[in-house]
Design an enzyme around this catalytic site. Structure first.
Site, PDB file in Angstrom:
ATOM      1  CG  ASP A 155     158.864  35.609 122.041  1.00 28.81           C
ATOM      2  OD1 ASP A 155     159.519  34.307 121.690  1.00 28.81           O
ATOM      3  OD2 ASP A 155     159.191  35.940 120.973  1.00 28.81           O
ATOM      4  CD  GLU A 192     165.255  30.824 118.691  1.00 31.23           C
ATOM      5  OE1 GLU A 192     165.629  32.256 117.592  1.00 31.23           O
ATOM      6  OE2 GLU A 192     164.166  31.207 118.762  1.00 31.23           O
TER       7      GLU A 192
END
Length: 443
Positions: free
Chosen positions: A31, A202
């Site tokens: 991420d 997301e």
């Protein structure tokens, strides 16, 4: 001239972070949110670890955050820990639920946002924030999460008018909300982002280019899995128009990204799991991103070479090649080092590695292992037939996994950025010359 170094010295040299893909090999990172602060490129990722005993082996296990800084042209420095899961004032202890974070600058302060499982059980994840005078912290953490926000993957954006926005969400809905000037409270109720493709979404991340607002996000298509998509608008709050995919699915697992401009080039940061082979133990990567004239984004294909321009004293991981012919690469894990090597180096095979800054270099070091044969390999400029820069005679090191560092002088002064080509030339009768881990330019 050739100099040998003891093999035991290599772990400290070879274990550093690099700017070829994956960017970091000494730990698992995912991420990645990349930001440029004061002309310095930082990455604020999450981290993965092998689940401790008692937790499901197939779960994400994410204990906290670290940060990384690009030093030189190709070296990622581990700046250190940012926040541990048990340091969240309002969070559950030992939750292993520290998912994707972000960090943004506003009015000389640096704000670090993160999701965590709340102790009060009010939501799956809440979003917290800390503030610092430096992009490297330490951060002072707010005692409570941001009221009015429930979800994951905070993505921050500060517009040209100095107004700040928080993008968040996971599932079938993504949201945007304006923030107050204190960056710790919302200024209005969250707004659902409309007109995006159906399916799980997301990893909201906003950036602006040439007056166009790009709302990028991870999105799963039926029978394809995670992709990275984008939508555009003339306002940070939308409405948005879906623009397509930035990156196709690259495996049976997640993807999560950020996009930033550094030294005049746009870069897509994302993650994969090519070190671990397991999609819950990920490694951050980066590749250059380009735009069409109309502002639409060209689809990015993952590369081994990645980004960065290694220079004096930095590792050149030639196994992260731009071109390979007649030889192969293989995974290498020894004495705490995890990475790859060039192997099966047949006669006149070669590997090309683009964008090396030779300025100031007088010698080249090479980490090699040789089990049986003799010969040499050459370093040439730009092409297999290009200018000969250096020659390395090869000797028996004691085995294909017995590593030494050797050194050769650069034959003529060379400055600037050039492509580098390694050409392998075993002596007559040899079918494999050497295993080659990395090169390094020295004074």
């Amino acid at each position: 001239m050739k100099i040998r170094y003891p093999a035991l010295v290599l772990a400290a040299v070879a274990g550093g972070a690099m700017a070829q893909n994956p960017l970091v090999t000494h730990m698992y990172t995912a991420d990645p949110t990349a930001r440029v602060f004061n002309d310095t490129l930082y990455i604020y990722p999450s981290s993965d670890q092998v689940p401790p005993e008692g937790r499901k082996a197939n779960d994400f296990c994410m204990p906290g955050y670290r940060m990384f800084r690009l030093d030189g042209g190709a070296t990622w420095t581990d700046v250190g820990p940012v926040l541990d899961q048990n340091e969240v004032p309002w969070g559950k202890k030992n939750s292993f639920a520290m998912w994707a974070p972000d960090c943004i600058e506003k009015d000389g302060k640096y704000y670090y946002y993160f999701p965590a499982a709340p102790l009060d059980g009010s939501a799956f994840r809440r979003i917290g924030v800390g503030v610092s005078d430096s992009p490297e912290g330490p951060f002072e953490w707010e005692p409570h999460y941001i009221e009015g926000v429930k979800g994951i993957d905070p993505g921050l954006f500060v517009d040209d008018d100095n107004r700040a926005y928080l993008y968040f969400g996971g599932g079938h809905e993504l949201f945007v909300v304006p923030l107050k000037d204190n960056m710790k409270e919302i200024a209005a109720p969250p707004k659902k982002i409309e007109h995006l493709p159906t399916g799980y979404k997301e990893a909201s991340f906003m950036f602006k280019r040439n007056g166009i607002y790009y709302m990028t996000f991870a999105h799963t298509f039926p029978q394809e899995g995670y992709t990275i998509g984008y939508a555009t608008s003339d306002s940070p709050m939308g409405p948005f128009v879906y623009g397509g995919k930035i990156m196709d699915n690259i495996g049976n697992g997640t993807n999560h990204h950020s996009i930033t401009k550094y030294k005049g080039q746009w870069i897509l940061f994302y993650h994969w799991w090519d070190i671990s082979g397991f999609n819950k133990l990920r490694s951050m990567r980066a590749d250059y991103l380009q735009f069409h004239k109309d502002g639409s984004i060209l689809k990015v294909k993952p590369t081994l070479r990645g980004i960065g321009t290694p220079g004096l004293g930095e590792l050149i991981q030639v196994d992260r090649y731009n071109e390979i012919n007649g030889c192969e690469t293989a995974f290498l894990e020894k004495d705490g080092y995890r990475g790859w090597m060039v192997t099966e180096t047949k006669p006149n095979s070669h590997v090309r590695f683009d964008r090396v800054n030779f300025t100031g270099a007088k010698k080249i070091q090479a980490r090699i292992a040789c089990g049986q044969t003799f010969g040499k390999f050459e370093i040439r400029q730009n092409h297999v037939w290009g200018k000969l820069l250096a020659e390395f005679p090869v000797h028996h090191t004691g085995g294909w996994n017995r590593w030494e560092t050797i050194e050769a002088e650069i034959k003529e002064p060379i400055d600037g950025v050039h492509n580098l080509v390694v050409v392998f030339k075993p002596d007559w009768g040899g079918t494999k010359l050497v295993n080659l881990d990395w090169l390094k330019l020295t004074e």
